[in-house]
Design a protein around this motif. Structure first.
Motif, PDB file in Angstrom:
ATOM      1  N   LEU A 206      37.640  46.207  24.291  1.00  0.00           N
ATOM      2  CA  LEU A 206      36.342  46.125  24.721  1.00  0.00           C
ATOM      3  C   LEU A 206      36.264  45.099  25.712  1.00  0.00           C
ATOM      4  CD1 LEU A 206      34.230  46.664  21.305  1.00  0.00           C
ATOM      5  CD2 LEU A 206      34.876  48.328  23.103  1.00  0.00           C
ATOM      6  N   ASP A 207      36.889  43.982  25.423  1.00  0.00           N
ATOM      7  CA  ASP A 207      36.857  42.773  26.421  1.00  0.00           C
ATOM      8  C   ASP A 207      37.401  43.315  27.970  1.00  0.00           C
ATOM      9  OD1 ASP A 207      35.641  41.309  24.502  1.00  0.00           O
ATOM     10  OD2 ASP A 207      37.615  40.117  24.174  1.00  0.00           O
ATOM     11  N   GLU A 208      38.598  43.949  27.660  1.00  0.00           N
ATOM     12  CA  GLU A 208      39.320  44.472  28.879  1.00  0.00           C
ATOM     13  C   GLU A 208      38.364  45.303  29.770  1.00  0.00           C
ATOM     14  OE1 GLU A 208      43.513  46.613  30.321  1.00  0.00           O
ATOM     15  OE2 GLU A 208      43.045  46.121  28.018  1.00  0.00           O
ATOM     16  N   ILE A 209      37.592  46.179  29.074  1.00  0.00           N
ATOM     17  CA  ILE A 209      36.694  47.081  29.712  1.00  0.00           C
ATOM     18  C   ILE A 209      35.681  46.612  30.613  1.00  0.00           C
ATOM     19  CG2 ILE A 209      34.870  48.928  29.258  1.00  0.00           C
ATOM     20  CD1 ILE A 209      36.515  50.064  26.959  1.00  0.00           C
ATOM     21  N   SER A 210      35.090  45.316  29.672  1.00  0.00           N
ATOM     22  CA  SER A 210      34.133  44.394  30.546  1.00  0.00           C
ATOM     23  C   SER A 210      34.656  43.703  31.561  1.00  0.00           C
ATOM     24  CB  SER A 210      33.556  43.484  29.423  1.00  0.00           C
ATOM     25  OG  SER A 210      32.720  42.590  29.755  1.00  0.00           O
TER      26      SER A 210
ATOM     27  N   LEU B 227      34.991  46.241  34.352  1.00  0.00           N
ATOM     28  CA  LEU B 227      33.907  46.667  35.061  1.00  0.00           C
ATOM     29  C   LEU B 227      33.421  45.632  35.964  1.00  0.00           C
ATOM     30  CD1 LEU B 227      31.158  48.564  33.298  1.00  0.00           C
ATOM     31  CD2 LEU B 227      30.505  46.332  34.430  1.00  0.00           C
ATOM     32  N   GLN B 228      33.615  44.341  35.557  1.00  0.00           N
ATOM     33  CA  GLN B 228      32.892  43.130  36.423  1.00  0.00           C
ATOM     34  C   GLN B 228      33.871  42.991  37.763  1.00  0.00           C
ATOM     35  OE1 GLN B 228      32.639  39.249  33.883  1.00  0.00           O
ATOM     36  NE2 GLN B 228      32.946  40.682  32.269  1.00  0.00           N
ATOM     37  N   GLN B 229      35.000  43.474  37.586  1.00  0.00           N
ATOM     38  CA  GLN B 229      35.642  43.567  38.804  1.00  0.00           C
ATOM     39  C   GLN B 229      35.723  44.695  39.692  1.00  0.00           C
ATOM     40  OE1 GLN B 229      39.691  43.043  36.958  1.00  0.00           O
ATOM     41  NE2 GLN B 229      39.527  41.035  36.618  1.00  0.00           N
ATOM     42  N   GLY B 230      34.685  45.652  39.098  1.00  0.00           N
ATOM     43  CA  GLY B 230      34.452  46.963  39.743  1.00  0.00           C
ATOM     44  C   GLY B 230      35.668  47.976  39.935  1.00  0.00           C
ATOM     45  N   ARG B 231      36.585  47.816  39.003  1.00  0.00           N
ATOM     46  CA  ARG B 231      37.684  48.908  38.969  1.00  0.00           C
ATOM     47  C   ARG B 231      37.592  49.891  38.281  1.00  0.00           C
ATOM     48  NH1 ARG B 231      42.478  44.561  37.483  1.00  0.00           N
ATOM     49  NH2 ARG B 231      43.760  46.722  37.512  1.00  0.00           N
ATOM     50  N   ALA B 232      37.040  50.796  39.080  1.00  0.00           N
ATOM     51  CA  ALA B 232      36.482  52.259  38.250  1.00  0.00           C
ATOM     52  C   ALA B 232      37.558  53.027  37.834  1.00  0.00           C
ATOM     53  CB  ALA B 232      35.731  53.025  39.453  1.00  0.00           C
ATOM     54  N   PRO B 233      38.824  53.219  38.673  1.00  0.00           N
ATOM     55  CA  PRO B 233      39.902  53.969  37.808  1.00  0.00           C
ATOM     56  C   PRO B 233      40.287  53.201  36.666  1.00  0.00           C
ATOM     57  CG  PRO B 233      39.949  53.816  40.018  1.00  0.00           C
ATOM     58  CD  PRO B 233      39.210  52.821  39.910  1.00  0.00           C
ATOM     59  N   ALA B 234      40.549  52.055  36.521  1.00  0.00           N
ATOM     60  CA  ALA B 234      41.022  51.336  35.463  1.00  0.00           C
ATOM     61  C   ALA B 234      40.110  51.258  34.357  1.00  0.00           C
ATOM     62  CB  ALA B 234      41.169  49.713  35.894  1.00  0.00           C
TER      63      ALA B 234
ATOM     64  N   LEU C 145      30.268  51.687  24.665  1.00  0.00           N
ATOM     65  CA  LEU C 145      29.170  51.607  25.648  1.00  0.00           C
ATOM     66  C   LEU C 145      28.717  50.082  25.369  1.00  0.00           C
ATOM     67  CD1 LEU C 145      27.256  52.794  27.321  1.00  0.00           C
ATOM     68  CD2 LEU C 145      25.738  53.354  25.238  1.00  0.00           C
ATOM     69  N   ASN C 146      28.403  49.734  24.329  1.00  0.00           N
ATOM     70  CA  ASN C 146      27.638  48.473  23.872  1.00  0.00           C
ATOM     71  C   ASN C 146      28.699  47.128  24.208  1.00  0.00           C
ATOM     72  OD1 ASN C 146      24.979  49.250  23.397  1.00  0.00           O
ATOM     73  ND2 ASN C 146      25.877  50.299  21.449  1.00  0.00           N
ATOM     74  N   GLY C 147      29.810  47.457  23.514  1.00  0.00           N
ATOM     75  CA  GLY C 147      30.937  46.161  23.416  1.00  0.00           C
ATOM     76  C   GLY C 147      31.656  46.039  24.860  1.00  0.00           C
ATOM     77  N   GLY C 148      31.651  47.240  25.588  1.00  0.00           N
ATOM     78  CA  GLY C 148      32.456  47.280  26.722  1.00  0.00           C
ATOM     79  C   GLY C 148      31.629  47.380  28.032  1.00  0.00           C
ATOM     80  N   LEU C 149      31.254  48.452  28.411  1.00  0.00           N
ATOM     81  CA  LEU C 149      30.448  48.947  29.520  1.00  0.00           C
ATOM     82  C   LEU C 149      29.170  48.051  29.762  1.00  0.00           C
ATOM     83  CD1 LEU C 149      30.871  52.747  29.823  1.00  0.00           C
ATOM     84  CD2 LEU C 149      32.305  51.035  30.870  1.00  0.00           C
ATOM     85  N   LEU C 150      28.225  48.014  28.815  1.00  0.00           N
ATOM     86  CA  LEU C 150      27.039  47.274  28.790  1.00  0.00           C
ATOM     87  C   LEU C 150      27.077  45.844  28.705  1.00  0.00           C
ATOM     88  CD1 LEU C 150      24.534  49.236  26.506  1.00  0.00           C
ATOM     89  CD2 LEU C 150      24.957  49.561  28.981  1.00  0.00           C
ATOM     90  N   ALA C 151      28.217  45.430  28.102  1.00  0.00           N
ATOM     91  CA  ALA C 151      28.676  43.701  27.943  1.00  0.00           C
ATOM     92  C   ALA C 151      29.030  43.420  29.412  1.00  0.00           C
ATOM     93  CB  ALA C 151      29.621  43.631  26.864  1.00  0.00           C
ATOM     94  N   GLY C 152      29.787  44.176  29.993  1.00  0.00           N
ATOM     95  CA  GLY C 152      30.329  44.090  31.434  1.00  0.00           C
ATOM     96  C   GLY C 152      28.917  43.990  32.505  1.00  0.00           C
ATOM     97  N   MET C 153      28.226  44.826  32.334  1.00  0.00           N
ATOM     98  CA  MET C 153      27.093  44.902  33.114  1.00  0.00           C
ATOM     99  C   MET C 153      26.070  43.884  32.943  1.00  0.00           C
ATOM    100  SD  MET C 153      27.202  46.957  35.737  1.00  0.00           S
ATOM    101  CE  MET C 153      25.314  46.989  36.427  1.00  0.00           C
ATOM    102  N   GLY C 154      26.067  43.420  31.612  1.00  0.00           N
ATOM    103  CA  GLY C 154      25.125  42.285  31.482  1.00  0.00           C
ATOM    104  C   GLY C 154      25.581  41.054  32.238  1.00  0.00           C
TER     105      GLY C 154
END
Length: 211
Positions: free
Chosen positions: A5-9, A12-19, A38-47
């Motif tokens: 989840l941390d890696e997804i976040s 995402l913050q780096q904007g690396r869509a394929p990764a 969703l909550n621990g990875g994607l939304l956390a990163g967008m937060g």
């Protein structure tokens, strides 16, 4: 599992869509639920991106790239969230008011709202007051969010508030307004529920209204 989840976040913050897509796929394969991802990875990163944007540490291009990465991950999660009855945190009807065709600010708000897990019904630009109202009724909206970039179009927001007030079914629906010429004083004058100066703050307030 939390490392994934941390890696997804982070990706995402780096904007690396394929990764992001590849790592979300890995997380699904390893048995994480769609909600956890969703909550621990994607939304956390967008937060994190939202906070950095508010602090002027990142700018519109970085936000848009991060949002693209979030959407890449969401493509994989949407079918799973639908199966599990994934809960939407709230619904926002969004648009730029009648007479105004500016959409950069509106699009940024949409990204930030989606980054908080809110469902956004994007009406586009040049939206008359009545269209916000009908869309709010049809979609069971919690919030109507109006953007204006021209002083000459701000009064359409007044019409939105008046129509909301005159529609009993929308009694609990909040009206949020924003845009370069809009002020807290104008918000108070027309009886809107919230004025926010930037997209990240808008998303935070909106989530609060839906909680």
């Amino acid at each position: 599992m939390s490392q994934l989840l941390d890696e997804i976040s982070r990706l995402l913050q780096q904007g690396r869509a394929p990764a992001v897509k590849e790592t979300v796929s890995r997380a699904i394969a390893e048995g994480l639920s769609a909600g956890e991802i969703l909550n621990g990875g994607l939304l956390a990163g967008m937060g994190v991106i939202g906070e950095k944007f508010k602090a002027n540490k990142v700018y519109i291009p970085e936000v848009m790239i991060a949002a693209r990465a979030m959407n890449a991950g969401l493509e994989l999660l949407k079918p799973l969230l639908a199966e599990s009855g994934g809960e939407v945190r709230g619904t926002v009807v969004l648009g730029t008011v009648k007479g105004d065709r500016h959409d950069i600010g509106k699009n940024l708000v949409k990204m930030m709202l989606e980054g908080k897990g809110l469902r956004v019904i994007d009406l586009g630009v040049d939206v008359p007051a009545a269209k916000y109202i009908s869309a709010a009724e049809q979609n069971g909206a919690d919030i109507i969010a109006c953007s204006a970039l021209l002083t000459t179009t701000m009064n359409e927001m007044r019409a939105v508030v008046a129509l909301r007030n005159g529609t009993p079914a929308l009694g609990g629906v909040k009206v949020m307004i924003g845009g370069a010429p809009v002020t807290q004083a104008f918000c108070d004058e027309i009886g809107a529920d919230s004025y926010t100066p930037d997209a990240a703050t808008c998303a935070e307030v909106a989530l609060g209204f839906c909680s």
